[in-house]
Design an enzyme around this catalytic site. Structure first.
Site, PDB file in Angstrom:
ATOM      1  N   GLU A  80       0.825  -1.206   0.000  1.00  0.00           N
ATOM      2  CA  GLU A  80       0.000   0.000   0.000  1.00  0.00           C
ATOM      3  C   GLU A  80       0.862   1.261   0.000  1.00  0.00           C
ATOM      4  O   GLU A  80       0.474   2.284  -0.573  1.00  0.00           O
ATOM      5  CB  GLU A  80      -0.949  -0.010   1.197  1.00  0.00           C
ATOM      6  CG  GLU A  80      -2.020  -1.084   1.125  1.00  0.00           C
ATOM      7  CD  GLU A  80      -2.929  -0.938  -0.094  1.00  0.00           C
ATOM      8  OE1 GLU A  80      -3.058   0.181  -0.623  1.00  0.00           O
ATOM      9  OE2 GLU A  80      -3.495  -1.960  -0.529  1.00  0.00           O
ATOM     10  N   TYR A  84      -7.058   6.111   3.561  1.00  0.00           N
ATOM     11  CA  TYR A  84      -7.182   5.042   2.567  1.00  0.00           C
ATOM     12  C   TYR A  84      -6.233   3.887   2.896  1.00  0.00           C
ATOM     13  O   TYR A  84      -6.638   2.723   2.939  1.00  0.00           O
ATOM     14  CB  TYR A  84      -6.890   5.561   1.156  1.00  0.00           C
ATOM     15  CG  TYR A  84      -6.836   4.427   0.152  1.00  0.00           C
ATOM     16  CD1 TYR A  84      -7.995   3.965  -0.455  1.00  0.00           C
ATOM     17  CD2 TYR A  84      -5.633   3.774  -0.135  1.00  0.00           C
ATOM     18  CE1 TYR A  84      -7.967   2.896  -1.336  1.00  0.00           C
ATOM     19  CE2 TYR A  84      -5.593   2.703  -1.008  1.00  0.00           C
ATOM     20  CZ  TYR A  84      -6.755   2.272  -1.607  1.00  0.00           C
ATOM     21  OH  TYR A  84      -6.720   1.206  -2.454  1.00  0.00           O
ATOM     22  N   ASP A 139     -10.767   6.080  -2.832  1.00  0.00           N
ATOM     23  CA  ASP A 139      -9.722   6.752  -3.600  1.00  0.00           C
ATOM     24  C   ASP A 139     -10.392   7.358  -4.819  1.00  0.00           C
ATOM     25  O   ASP A 139     -11.622   7.423  -4.917  1.00  0.00           O
ATOM     26  CB  ASP A 139      -8.593   5.781  -3.966  1.00  0.00           C
ATOM     27  CG  ASP A 139      -9.001   4.762  -5.019  1.00  0.00           C
ATOM     28  OD1 ASP A 139     -10.221   4.622  -5.310  1.00  0.00           O
ATOM     29  OD2 ASP A 139      -8.114   4.093  -5.572  1.00  0.00           O
TER      30      ASP A 139
END
Length: 237
Positions: free
Chosen positions: A54, A137, A155
């Site tokens: 991520e 996020y 997102d």
């Protein structure tokens, strides 16, 4: 006659009905099963691997990240290996992705996790948000994928889908928009939210694209607010 504007909703009380949400979930989930993209970080629940993935995926497309991700984990297979690494070496490995600070932040994350969390990536969203470079996020993506927590993500891809299908109007900075975050939470199913999040991301990348969306082959078009407006304009000639 003027073309109609896309319907907009700016108040949580205007969120879609349960029936509309259920229809959306069912059709998108079916699409997601058939069109799931395969990336190495999607085949693990290892929290360190997902933290790395991520972090690398921020502002970078998945196809570019995939080979670097594999190299990174081969060289730094654990939190402790990353914390002990030479920062210049980490930065050099990540150089193809750009954003030098990414390497520094990842190593800082590793050091904090070792010092404050006994070397384990925290499973509490508040604690994840305290790590360098980790926003809502990323924290929710890690929570849903690594720890199977019911956390929706938002997102640019997800925001675009929600705005188009449900006629929502988010703020300019989507990642900070309370309306869109509220919608993402409301629309997500109660279970298997990690799988749901991936379906949304894939749908935004493959079908509901920012430019030239594939509306003709979209399984959601019959109830999509954007599609309805487009059809109306076509009828006007």
């Amino acid at each position: 006659m003027k073309s109609p504007k896309s319907p907009t909703k700016s108040d949580p009380s205007d969120y879609p009905s349960a029936a509309r949400i259920n229809w959306f979930r069912q059709h998108l989930s079916t699409w997601g099963v058939a069109n799931r993209r395969d990336f190495p970080w999607r085949n693990t629940t290892d929290s360190y691997h997902l933290l790395v993935a991520e972090s690398l995926l921020q502002k970078t497309d998945a196809d570019t990240v995939a080979p670097i991700y594999a190299l990174f984990l081969a060289r730094y297979p654990s939190i402790h290996a990353l914390a002990a690494a030479d920062l210049d070496d980490v930065a050099k490995l990540l150089e193809p992705l750009g954003l030098f600070f990414r390497a520094e932040r990842l190593q800082q994350c590793a050091e904090i996790i070792i010092r404050q969390h006994e070397g384990k990536v925290p499973d509490i969203q508040k604690q994840l948000l305290e790590l360098p470079g980790i926003g809502n996020y990323t924290a929710r993506a890690i929570g849903s994928q690594a720890f199977n927590q019911p956390l929706a993500v938002l997102d640019a891809n997800v925001a675009r889908i929600l705005e188009r299908f449900f006629g929502l109007q988010g703020e300019r900075v989507k990642s900070r928009c309370k309306i869109l975050w509220g919608a993402a939470d409301l629309i997500a199913p109660k279970t298997e939210v990690g799988t749901w999040n991936l379906a949304l991301l894939d749908f935004g990348a493959l079908t509901c694209k920012a430019q030239n969306p594939d509306c003709d082959n979209c399984p959601l078009s019959s109830k999509c607010d954007k599609w309805k407006v487009a059809e109306f304009r076509d009828d006007l000639g």
